[in-house]
Design a protein around this motif. Structure first.
Motif, short mmCIF file in Angstrom:
data_model
loop_
_atom_site.label_atom_id
_atom_site.label_comp_id
_atom_site.label_asym_id
_atom_site.label_seq_id
_atom_site.Cartn_x
_atom_site.Cartn_y
_atom_site.Cartn_z
N MET A 1 0.70 -1.13 -0.06
CA MET A 1 -0.04 0.13 0.06
C MET A 1 0.94 1.53 0.03
SD MET A 1 -3.07 1.29 2.43
CE MET A 1 -2.35 0.52 3.90
N GLU A 2 1.90 0.96 0.63
CA GLU A 2 3.03 2.31 0.57
C GLU A 2 3.30 2.80 -0.80
OE1 GLU A 2 7.22 3.42 2.40
OE2 GLU A 2 5.84 1.89 3.59
N GLY A 3 3.47 2.02 -1.66
CA GLY A 3 3.87 2.23 -2.88
C GLY A 3 2.74 3.11 -3.72
N GLU A 4 1.70 2.41 -3.63
CA GLU A 4 0.55 3.09 -4.17
C GLU A 4 0.17 4.64 -3.59
OE1 GLU A 4 -2.39 1.57 -5.90
OE2 GLU A 4 -1.49 -0.26 -6.67
N ALA A 5 0.28 4.54 -2.24
CA ALA A 5 0.18 5.92 -1.72
C ALA A 5 1.30 6.84 -2.29
CB ALA A 5 0.36 5.75 -0.30
N TRP A 6 2.39 6.35 -2.30
CA TRP A 6 3.49 7.27 -2.92
C TRP A 6 3.14 7.78 -4.10
CZ3 TRP A 6 7.12 7.18 -6.90
CH2 TRP A 6 8.04 7.92 -6.76
N ALA A 7 2.72 6.70 -5.24
CA ALA A 7 2.41 7.13 -6.45
C ALA A 7 1.38 8.17 -6.61
CB ALA A 7 2.11 5.85 -7.20
N LEU A 8 0.26 7.96 -5.87
CA LEU A 8 -0.78 9.06 -5.96
C LEU A 8 -0.26 10.37 -5.24
CD1 LEU A 8 -3.61 9.74 -5.78
CD2 LEU A 8 -4.04 9.17 -3.32
N ARG A 9 0.53 10.41 -4.06
CA ARG A 9 1.14 11.86 -3.82
C ARG A 9 2.01 12.34 -5.01
NH1 ARG A 9 5.60 12.04 0.79
NH2 ARG A 9 6.62 10.66 -0.99
N ALA A 10 3.02 11.44 -5.77
CA ALA A 10 3.57 11.96 -6.71
C ALA A 10 2.83 12.74 -7.97
CB ALA A 10 4.69 11.10 -7.19
N THR A 11 1.88 11.82 -8.36
CA THR A 11 0.80 12.38 -9.38
C THR A 11 0.08 13.34 -8.96
OG1 THR A 11 0.35 9.97 -9.85
CG2 THR A 11 -1.37 11.46 -10.59
N LEU A 12 -0.36 13.77 -7.63
CA LEU A 12 -1.04 14.86 -7.08
C LEU A 12 -0.03 16.13 -7.45
CD1 LEU A 12 -2.74 13.34 -3.92
CD2 LEU A 12 -4.07 14.50 -5.97
N ASN A 13 1.14 15.97 -7.03
CA ASN A 13 1.96 16.87 -7.02
C ASN A 13 2.56 17.39 -8.41
OD1 ASN A 13 2.68 17.55 -4.28
ND2 ASN A 13 3.97 15.84 -4.13
N ILE A 14 2.38 16.48 -9.32
CA ILE A 14 2.63 16.73 -10.94
C ILE A 14 1.48 17.71 -11.29
CG2 ILE A 14 2.85 15.65 -13.00
CD1 ILE A 14 4.30 13.47 -11.80
N VAL A 15 0.36 16.96 -11.12
CA VAL A 15 -1.02 17.65 -11.53
C VAL A 15 -1.09 19.30 -10.89
CG1 VAL A 15 -3.38 17.67 -11.43
CG2 VAL A 15 -2.20 15.50 -11.82
N VAL A 16 -0.65 19.39 -9.64
CA VAL A 16 -0.73 20.63 -8.93
C VAL A 16 0.24 21.36 -9.64
CG1 VAL A 16 -0.09 21.83 -6.93
CG2 VAL A 16 -1.68 19.97 -7.10
N ASN A 17 1.51 21.02 -9.99
CA ASN A 17 2.57 21.81 -10.52
C ASN A 17 2.24 22.19 -12.00
OD1 ASN A 17 4.07 21.87 -8.27
ND2 ASN A 17 5.08 20.34 -8.99
N MET A 18 1.32 21.29 -12.54
CA MET A 18 0.90 21.57 -13.98
C MET A 18 -0.12 22.87 -14.23
SD MET A 18 0.99 17.81 -15.80
CE MET A 18 0.49 18.46 -17.55
N GLY A 19 -0.77 23.08 -12.96
CA GLY A 19 -1.94 23.78 -12.82
C GLY A 19 -3.05 23.39 -13.48
N LEU A 20 -3.38 22.35 -13.28
CA LEU A 20 -4.60 21.52 -13.82
C LEU A 20 -5.56 21.65 -12.85
CD1 LEU A 20 -3.33 18.36 -15.52
CD2 LEU A 20 -3.87 20.53 -16.50
N THR A 21 -6.90 21.73 -13.08
CA THR A 21 -8.21 21.68 -12.31
C THR A 21 -9.11 20.80 -12.76
OG1 THR A 21 -9.17 23.48 -13.58
CG2 THR A 21 -7.97 24.27 -11.72
N ASN A 22 -10.12 20.56 -11.90
CA ASN A 22 -11.30 19.52 -12.45
C ASN A 22 -10.75 17.98 -12.72
OD1 ASN A 22 -13.39 21.32 -11.79
ND2 ASN A 22 -12.90 22.31 -13.82
#
Length: 67
Positions: A1-22
């Motif tokens: 589960m830790e690996g999946e949580a890490w992947a989610l956090r990384a993806t969230l950070n990428i999307v935030v940095n890209m400025g995406l919404t919705n």
């Protein structure tokens, strides 16, 4: 589960940095989704990563996490 949580956090950070919404994030690991949506505090390493995911999702109201 830790690996999946890490992947989610990384993806969230990428999307935030890209400025995406919705954005809808879909995962195939129900336990990670349930833990992110749960308000209980978890002090394990995975729990800390989950908390960071919760904070990112809370500060980006147009982001949604589903299973």
């Amino acid at each position: 589960m830790e690996g999946e949580a890490w992947a989610l956090r990384a993806t969230l950070n990428i999307v935030v940095n890209m400025g995406l919404t919705n954005v809808l994030f879909e995962m195939d690991n129900k336990s990670v989704v349930d833990k992110v949506k749960n308000t209980k505090k978890d002090e394990s390493e995975a729990g800390i990563i989950i908390s960071e995911c919760e904070e990112i999702l809370a500060s980006n109201k147009t982001f949604h996490l589903g299973f």
